[in-house]
Design a protein around this motif. Sequence first.
Motif, short mmCIF file in Angstrom:
data_model
loop_
_atom_site.label_atom_id
_atom_site.label_comp_id
_atom_site.label_asym_id
_atom_site.label_seq_id
_atom_site.Cartn_x
_atom_site.Cartn_y
_atom_site.Cartn_z
N ASP A 126 21.66 37.60 38.25
CA ASP A 126 22.02 38.04 39.59
C ASP A 126 23.07 37.10 40.19
O ASP A 126 24.00 37.51 40.88
CB ASP A 126 20.77 38.09 40.47
CG ASP A 126 21.03 38.77 41.80
OD1 ASP A 126 21.99 39.56 41.87
OD2 ASP A 126 20.33 38.44 42.75
N ALA A 163 26.36 37.93 38.63
CA ALA A 163 26.88 39.16 39.19
C ALA A 163 27.53 38.91 40.54
O ALA A 163 28.58 39.48 40.87
CB ALA A 163 25.76 40.20 39.32
N GLN A 164 26.90 38.05 41.33
CA GLN A 164 27.46 37.72 42.63
C GLN A 164 28.81 37.01 42.49
O GLN A 164 29.74 37.28 43.23
CB GLN A 164 26.48 36.83 43.40
CG GLN A 164 26.90 36.53 44.82
CD GLN A 164 26.93 37.77 45.70
OE1 GLN A 164 26.17 38.73 45.45
NE2 GLN A 164 27.79 37.78 46.71
N TYR A 165 28.93 36.16 41.46
CA TYR A 165 30.21 35.47 41.21
C TYR A 165 31.29 36.49 40.87
O TYR A 165 32.43 36.40 41.35
CB TYR A 165 30.05 34.44 40.08
CG TYR A 165 31.36 33.80 39.69
CD1 TYR A 165 31.87 32.71 40.39
CD2 TYR A 165 32.10 34.30 38.61
CE1 TYR A 165 33.08 32.14 40.04
CE2 TYR A 165 33.32 33.74 38.24
CZ TYR A 165 33.81 32.65 38.96
OH TYR A 165 35.01 32.10 38.62
N ALA A 166 30.92 37.47 39.99
CA ALA A 166 31.89 38.48 39.59
C ALA A 166 32.34 39.31 40.79
O ALA A 166 33.51 39.65 40.92
CB ALA A 166 31.29 39.38 38.51
N LYS A 167 31.41 39.60 41.68
CA LYS A 167 31.74 40.40 42.86
C LYS A 167 32.69 39.64 43.78
O LYS A 167 33.68 40.20 44.27
CB LYS A 167 30.44 40.75 43.60
CG LYS A 167 30.67 41.58 44.85
CD LYS A 167 29.34 41.92 45.50
CE LYS A 167 29.54 42.73 46.77
NZ LYS A 167 28.25 43.05 47.43
N GLU A 168 32.42 38.35 44.01
CA GLU A 168 33.25 37.58 44.94
C GLU A 168 34.61 37.23 44.36
O GLU A 168 35.54 36.90 45.10
CB GLU A 168 32.52 36.29 45.35
CG GLU A 168 31.29 36.55 46.20
CD GLU A 168 30.72 35.27 46.79
OE1 GLU A 168 31.39 34.20 46.67
OE2 GLU A 168 29.64 35.33 47.39
N SER A 222 36.37 39.29 42.18
CA SER A 222 36.91 40.52 41.55
C SER A 222 38.41 40.65 41.76
O SER A 222 39.09 41.36 40.99
CB SER A 222 36.18 41.75 42.10
OG SER A 222 36.37 41.84 43.51
N LYS A 223 38.93 40.02 42.79
CA LYS A 223 40.37 40.12 43.05
C LYS A 223 41.18 39.11 42.23
O LYS A 223 42.40 39.16 42.23
CB LYS A 223 40.65 39.92 44.54
CG LYS A 223 40.07 41.04 45.40
CD LYS A 223 40.43 40.83 46.87
CE LYS A 223 39.87 41.97 47.73
NZ LYS A 223 40.23 41.79 49.16
N PRO A 264 38.69 44.74 36.97
CA PRO A 264 37.67 44.22 37.90
C PRO A 264 36.30 44.87 37.71
O PRO A 264 35.28 44.20 37.82
CB PRO A 264 38.26 44.54 39.27
CG PRO A 264 39.74 44.60 39.05
CD PRO A 264 39.92 45.15 37.67
N GLU A 265 36.28 46.20 37.40
CA GLU A 265 34.99 46.86 37.27
C GLU A 265 34.25 46.42 36.01
O GLU A 265 33.05 46.64 35.90
CB GLU A 265 35.17 48.40 37.28
CG GLU A 265 36.05 48.94 36.18
CD GLU A 265 37.53 48.96 36.58
OE1 GLU A 265 38.31 49.62 35.88
OE2 GLU A 265 37.88 48.31 37.61
N ALA A 295 31.95 41.97 35.70
CA ALA A 295 30.54 41.55 35.74
C ALA A 295 29.89 41.70 34.38
O ALA A 295 29.16 40.81 33.91
CB ALA A 295 29.79 42.37 36.79
#
Length: 920
Positions: free
Chosen positions: A846, A849-854, A856-857, A869-870, A873
Amino acid sequence: MPRVPTYNDNVPGVIESGGSFTAPVNNVAPSFDYEAVMNRAMQPIQNFAGAVTKLEAHYNDTVVKARADEQLDAFNNELQTTLYDPEKGYFSQQGKNAVLQWDQSQETIQSIYSKHLSEIDDPNVQQAFKSVALQRVNSLREKSILYRNQQNNLFIANASKAHADSLIEHFAVSGFGEDSNRTMASLMNEVEYQGKKGGQSEEWIKAQKANYASLAYAKAYSNMAISDPVGAMEHFQNVGSKVMNAETSNKVFGMLYHSGYPQLQVMLNNAGGATAIALSSGAVQRATGGKELSRMAQAQQGLGTPPKVDDKVLNTMGYKGCNPLNIRATTDKWQGAIGQNEKGYLIFSSPVDGIRAAAKVLKNYDSKYGINTIEEIVSRFAPASENPTGEYIQNVVKATGYKAQEKLDLKNPEVMQKLIQAMMNQEIGGVAYSEETISAGVRAGLGIETSALSDQQVQPTPKLTAQDLAFNPNAKTGIPVIDNLPLPYKLKLFQSTQGSSRQGAAQLKNQLNLAIKNGLALAQDQGDISKMPGLDSFVQVYGQEEGVRLYEESQKQARFNSYLHMAPTMSVEEMNAMSRQLTPAKDDPMYAQRIKDRDEFDKACIQITKQRKEDPIKYAGQAFPDLKLQPIQDWNNSGFAVQELTKRAMNAETISQRFGSRPTILSKAEVAGFMSFMSGLEANDQAVYINNLSKALFKDGDGTALAILSTQFGDKKQEYVTALGLASTQKGQDDNLAMHQIMGNYSRLNRIGEGYKAESEVRQKLLGILPTGPNSQQNELMVLAVMNEHCYANQNLGKSQTVNDSIKKVFGEVLEFNGKKIFLPTKLDDYDADGWTFTTEGDFKDLLAQYAKENSKQEFFWAGVKVEPERLASMINSCQLQYVRDGQYRLIKGLAYVTDKNGQPVLMNLNPIIDKRSKK
């Protein structure tokens, strides 16, 4: 009736009493001596009365004496105190004061006497006191008169002696001028006055005059010897020795000889020393026009008939030694050289040999160094530090007709002959040789065959030999002060001069080497090459040819050292720019020399760059003066050390970039000093010091200084590396891990407790976390850090701690993720379960995943292909993680790193994610 006695004229009689008595009868004289009887009867009474009277008189006498004695004691005590007081008493006065205060002392004595007499009211006691006190008064008066007279005589004698001493001092500073004669006359008058006043004989007065005169001259020579010992010696020889007594004269001569000895040696050396003096006879004979020249004089004049020159020329060292250009002796073996004089100039057997040597020196100037103008030649041959070089050049130009900067063909014998004649005229004051002599010497020096020379030129001529240089102390130097020395002292001077000449070359060489060493040190320390020895010093020691070569080498080294001084303050870019600036153009007339200077600069920069990379802080102070960096020498002063280290840590990156080196905050010397300081502490004290130092350097959560220190200690003390490395994190600070490391290391090394036995288990659990392999230094440090913590916990905390707990304490919990071990971020332990806001509580995926979300740019690449980007994660969750430091990892998929747009491996930092997603 009884008879009643009656007394008539004291004679008893008897009368009858009453009727029963018979009739009275006339008195009848007794038949015994009544008065005698009575006297005897009265004697006891009279004796008693006499005894009483005597007793009364004795009593009175005792009382009177006691009272008188008491007063006399007081009287004597006051006299003693008053007259003998060590500061104010009369008998403590000296000289004139004793004379002037005598009357007052008498009044004082009388006053004390009257005072004590008036204190007595009994006439008998007064009389007893006076009879003794007056004797005391008279005795003191006589004693004081004697003392006054004695002090008066002493005062007069001292005044006279002081006057005489003053005259001696005045004479001593008069410099033997006209005033000194008047002073000496006054001194003699004073001595005569003393003698006559003392009733001395004429013989005594005469002897005293001699003694005082000797003393005055001795003091005068002592003063004069300070500034002019040779002048003092000369005056002594002419005047003083005839005036002074023998004993003083001998002492003064010894003092003057000792004081003037160095100058006498110089004077003898300037005359060429004992060796040159030995050659004087031949030169003097020729100069005075002797009827038949001696062999020595013939050898000195050379071939043919020499021109007539001034006597001064013939008495120069150059002429006497057949060395008209004054070539110095060196290690070179010159043809015809038979020795050297005390000044280091060669002595040749003939002037042809001396001129040949001069021609070879000048020829080599041209062939080896390209020196072929009068200005260049004279500047090298006669440096300005020893000669009036400018005047020398002008004289040679005038004599030869060549211009100062005109290039000369020194292979041409006519050109060389003109040049040598002109220089000879400058060196010895004239041209003292025939055309044949000079030509023969020049051609020999240039290597030209002499077959064309005339029979007269090749005819054998006398030559000087080494025997002509034999030591001769009886030779006249022409220097009166030396010639007038007693033979033993003259012999010593000559021998010493010869001895110093033998040592002179070695001494001069040592002095030159020391001057070179000091000059090179100054060039490196301050960039100043002006204090390097001049060409003249090299020529004096090594001769013209070798001296020039060594001078050039020393100048080259000095320039290199000055570059070593300059380079440490320059950045790499500045060094490159300076190198380009020093590179000359191809058509530069000085191209060869300037390219050598450029190469020396580049060589210095390479050396300094290497040294700066190895020890940046050593040079940082020079390169960054505004930082005001100071060396750390006293580690007991931890406050100063922390302040200095903090300042360095703030500028470590700047220093690193300028020097092209890794960041450091200690010099090598400081690291050694720190290690030495720590070795003197017990383990407990080491732990406390390291812990306190780490806390002081951990500023606002920044452990940069500690991380740099940890790296610098890498090859010195591994426990310091782990201690400071762990202390560079917030967790390490909170848990005092630096102290744990030092104390645990002590327990581990000394096998205290049970913790040290877990090493195999620790190694097994940590295996594979680092990519460097199990035997790498990084892996060993990781194992050491865990072992130290484990030993500390099991020994010092008194509890049984598992290996997993020790690993978690130091690096975090071990997790096998996608088939590879990693340490979980230690921040995860800072928040309890209720603090998480992740969707799946405590799930590491988890967090990823949060790192990948923050992020993504951000642009991520794998195998050269951009990761959409998709898909980021899922890629991160499928990657193996390579542990770098607490909470930071690199991403590996297959055999390749996930990189950024610049091709650098991505460093995934999960710590900010944990901080943001945790409840505060």
